[in-house]
Design an enzyme around this catalytic site. Structure first.
Site, PDB file in Angstrom:
ATOM      1  N   ARG A  39       0.817  -1.375  -0.093  1.00 31.84           N
ATOM      2  CA  ARG A  39       0.070   0.132  -0.372  1.00 31.84           C
ATOM      3  C   ARG A  39       0.986   1.055   0.110  1.00 31.84           C
ATOM      4  O   ARG A  39       0.532   2.114  -0.743  1.00 31.84           O
ATOM      5  CB  ARG A  39      -0.803  -0.056   1.001  1.00 31.84           C
ATOM      6  CG  ARG A  39      -2.447  -0.693   0.805  1.00 31.84           C
ATOM      7  CD  ARG A  39      -2.518  -1.816   2.998  1.00 31.84           C
ATOM      8  NE  ARG A  39      -4.013  -2.124   2.473  1.00 31.84           N
ATOM      9  CZ  ARG A  39      -3.828  -3.643   1.671  1.00 31.84           C
ATOM     10  NH1 ARG A  39      -2.819  -4.266   2.066  1.00 31.84           N
ATOM     11  NH2 ARG A  39      -4.762  -4.327   2.318  1.00 31.84           N
ATOM     12  N   GLY A 105      -0.984 -11.199  -4.572  1.00 36.34           N
ATOM     13  CA  GLY A 105      -2.446 -10.958  -5.137  1.00 36.34           C
ATOM     14  C   GLY A 105      -3.479  -9.571  -4.259  1.00 36.34           C
ATOM     15  O   GLY A 105      -3.559  -9.490  -4.793  1.00 36.34           O
ATOM     16  N   ASP A 330      -4.512 -15.313   7.442  1.00 40.54           N
ATOM     17  CA  ASP A 330      -2.904 -16.052   6.842  1.00 40.54           C
ATOM     18  C   ASP A 330      -2.191 -16.714   8.002  1.00 40.54           C
ATOM     19  O   ASP A 330      -1.485 -17.060   7.373  1.00 40.54           O
ATOM     20  CB  ASP A 330      -2.344 -14.221   6.506  1.00 40.54           C
ATOM     21  CG  ASP A 330      -2.990 -13.908   4.979  1.00 40.54           C
ATOM     22  OD1 ASP A 330      -3.661 -14.372   4.388  1.00 40.54           O
ATOM     23  OD2 ASP A 330      -2.272 -12.472   4.893  1.00 40.54           O
ATOM     24  N   ARG A 361      -5.160 -23.383   0.424  1.00 37.21           N
ATOM     25  CA  ARG A 361      -4.874 -23.650   1.660  1.00 37.21           C
ATOM     26  C   ARG A 361      -5.266 -24.748   2.629  1.00 37.21           C
ATOM     27  O   ARG A 361      -5.094 -25.186   3.718  1.00 37.21           O
ATOM     28  CB  ARG A 361      -4.022 -22.207   2.461  1.00 37.21           C
ATOM     29  CG  ARG A 361      -3.402 -22.056   2.451  1.00 37.21           C
ATOM     30  CD  ARG A 361      -2.475 -20.719   3.099  1.00 37.21           C
ATOM     31  NE  ARG A 361      -1.423 -19.740   1.709  1.00 37.21           N
ATOM     32  CZ  ARG A 361      -0.972 -18.415   1.978  1.00 37.21           C
ATOM     33  NH1 ARG A 361      -1.843 -18.281   2.484  1.00 37.21           N
ATOM     34  NH2 ARG A 361      -0.283 -18.226   1.766  1.00 37.21           N
TER      35      ARG A 361
HETATM   36  C1  S3P Z   1      -4.455  -8.563   2.758  1.00 39.21           C
HETATM   37  C2  S3P Z   1      -5.737  -9.619   2.395  1.00 39.21           C
HETATM   38  C3  S3P Z   1      -5.588 -10.599   2.280  1.00 39.21           C
HETATM   39  C4  S3P Z   1      -5.029 -11.586   2.865  1.00 39.21           C
HETATM   40  C5  S3P Z   1      -3.697 -11.232   2.206  1.00 39.21           C
HETATM   41  C6  S3P Z   1      -3.463  -9.339   2.026  1.00 39.21           C
HETATM   42  C7  S3P Z   1      -4.470  -7.487   1.737  1.00 39.21           C
HETATM   43  O1  S3P Z   1      -6.248 -10.850   1.289  1.00 39.21           O
HETATM   44  O2  S3P Z   1      -4.905 -12.967   2.768  1.00 39.21           O
HETATM   45  O3  S3P Z   1      -2.592 -11.659   2.358  1.00 39.21           O
HETATM   46  O4  S3P Z   1      -3.315  -7.218   2.310  1.00 39.21           O
HETATM   47  O5  S3P Z   1      -5.424  -6.278   1.674  1.00 39.21           O
HETATM   48  P1  S3P Z   1      -8.136 -11.352   1.650  1.00 39.21           P
HETATM   49  O6  S3P Z   1      -8.183  -9.466   1.238  1.00 39.21           O
HETATM   50  O7  S3P Z   1      -8.576 -11.480  -0.294  1.00 39.21           O
HETATM   51  O8  S3P Z   1      -8.366 -12.240   2.127  1.00 39.21           O
END
Ligand code: S3P
Length: 444
Positions: A39, A105, A330, A361
């Protein structure tokens, strides 16, 4: 003797053996937070003035984000302090090639929120084999409703192309409690006409909201409703990235499980939305000393930080329900491991989101731990573990999933026979110094 031993490498997949360990002792600095690093880079790229970031995570995932913002025209100077000279909110450059999000992701789900609101551009995002299995329809749907155009492979996977447009604000009830979807819509809301609101089914990590406040954005939270107003520019001053509770969780779990251990974790983010795992651990009977942010704290631009003192102790099984899942998402693989050592049954439910992480997972944790001797069953939305007071050991494959690699390492230290982790190199996605840090805490 170090806590782990390298036992070989084949085709880039590194095998590493973690032997049963003596007491873990010492102090460790939690590695920089991955969520906040992503971010910080994205918002700095959107800001008008240069932003100096200290403590940025130097790992594969967050390096993908730096490369992405560079491809979009930001200038990145690396050093002890990372300086990012952004393009401004409405001036992302056209990228010559597909933006490579690697394994990240968070990058894949957040960046389109910014790109969607820029009428002059079109960008393609792609990543590795794991990222190509993770859905993007969850962000495409609200962005389309706002006016953006998104074309994805099979309608829901990378590679996908975001064509920017003039956006209209929406009110969007999130179909799942996901900070990534929430953040994407809020970023798009900065560029939309009107006030954009997301409604969370359950609270999830709130780093984006805090950072936006820090950028001078009007962000309001009213129960589950979070709203942002459109913005001309972002004014982000220098910022520091605190330590990652999700990375520190592996050391915390190791200290709780290995008899005689006592460790201190320094500089760890204590944001209430990130320390659900520690609350679960306390409920299981672990003794933790640290100042965690209390529930219900008003939305603030700051990230609280704490020092955490952790000691070995006996555990009792527990149940983790849907409301707690996003606050520990996580760390749920570690809850499964702890459940093996606890007295009684440990149940995690309402966690079907685990199926769309770097690996499925639920499947990889259940198969992996069962291969080490655990009494664990998968359910559609989680797992059930029968505590047997210990774990035999054996071999576990990381399947390229960083958290599975680190899970195997901790399992090895606490096991009777040791664990060989097949694919330990995956840890570098979020925590390149993991093995060295674990070894610095000692072992037998
Ligand atoms: C994250 C949100 C989570 C988490 C990922 C990091 C983030 O995913 O599992 O490792 O930085 O916003 P989700 O928002 O899809 O649950």
């Amino acid at each position: 003797m170090p806590a782990g031993r390298r036992s070989g490498s084949e085709g880039g997949v590194v095998k590493h053996r973690f032997d049963p360990s003596g007491p873990l002792r010492g102090t460790i600095a939690a590695p920089a937070d991955k969520s906040l690093s992503h971010r910080a880079a994205l918002l700095a790229a959107m800001a008008s003035d240069p932003v100096r970031v200290t403590g940025y995570l130097d790992a594969a995932d967050t390096n993908s984000t730096l490369a992405a913002v560079q491809a979009l025209g930001a200038l990145v100077e690396r050093g002890e302090v990372l300086t990012i000279r952004g393009t401004g909110l409405r001036a992302a450059a056209p990228a010559a090639a597909a933006i490579d999000v690697g394994n990240a992701g968070t990058l894949m789900r957040l960046l389109p929120g910014w790109l969607a609101g820029q009428p002059a551009g079109s960008w393609t995002l792609d990543g590795d084999a794991s990222i190509r299995r993770r859905p993007v329809d969850r962000i495409a749907e609200p962005l389309r409703r706002m006016g953006a155009q998104i074309e994805a492979r099979e309608g829901r996977f990378a590679p996908f192309t975001v064509t920017g447009s003039s956006l209209e604000a929406i009110e969007y009830p999130l179909p799942v409690a996901s900070a990534q979807i929430k953040s994407c819509v809020l970023l798009a809301g900065l560029l939309a006409v009107g006030e954009t609101t997301v409604i969370e089914p359950e609270p999830s990590r709130d780093h984006t909201e805090r950072l936006l406040l820090r950028c001078g954005v009007t962000v309001s939270r009213d129960g589950p409703r979070i709203s942002v107003c459109p913005q001309d520019e972002l004014e982000l001053r220098d910022l520091h990235v605190p330590g990652d509770p999700s990375s520190a969780a592996f050391h915390v779990a190791a200290a709780v499980l290995v008899p005689g251990s006592r460790i201190v974790v320094e500089g760890m983010a204590a944001n209430w939305t990130r320390v659900g795992f520690l609350r679960i651990l306390e409920r299981m009977g672990a003794v933790l000393v640290g100042e965690l942010e209390p529930a219900g704290a008003p939305l603030s631009p700051d990230e609280p930080v704490t020092e955490l003192d952790v000691a070995h102790g006996p555990l009792a099984g527990t149940t983790v329900d849907a409301a707690e899942v996003p606050l520990a998402i996580d760390e749920l693989p570690l809850v499964a491991l702890l459940g093996c050592f606890a007295e009684g049954e440990t149940i995690v439910r309402g966690a079907e989101e685990l199926r769309v992480k770097e690996t499925d997972r639920i499947a990889t944790v259940v198969d992996g731990l069962r291969g080490l001797g655990a009494d664990i069953e998968a359910t559609a939305d989680g797992f059930v573990v029968q505590g047997t007071g210990g774990l035999r050991g054996g071999t576990i494959a990381s399947h390229g999933d960083h958290r599975l690699a680190m899970l195997g390492a901790v399992a090895g230290l606490a096991s009777r026979e040791g664990v060989e982790v097949d694919g330990i190199e995956a840890a570098a996605v979020s925590y390149p110094g993991f093995e060295a840090d674990l070894a610095s805490l000692g072992g037998r």
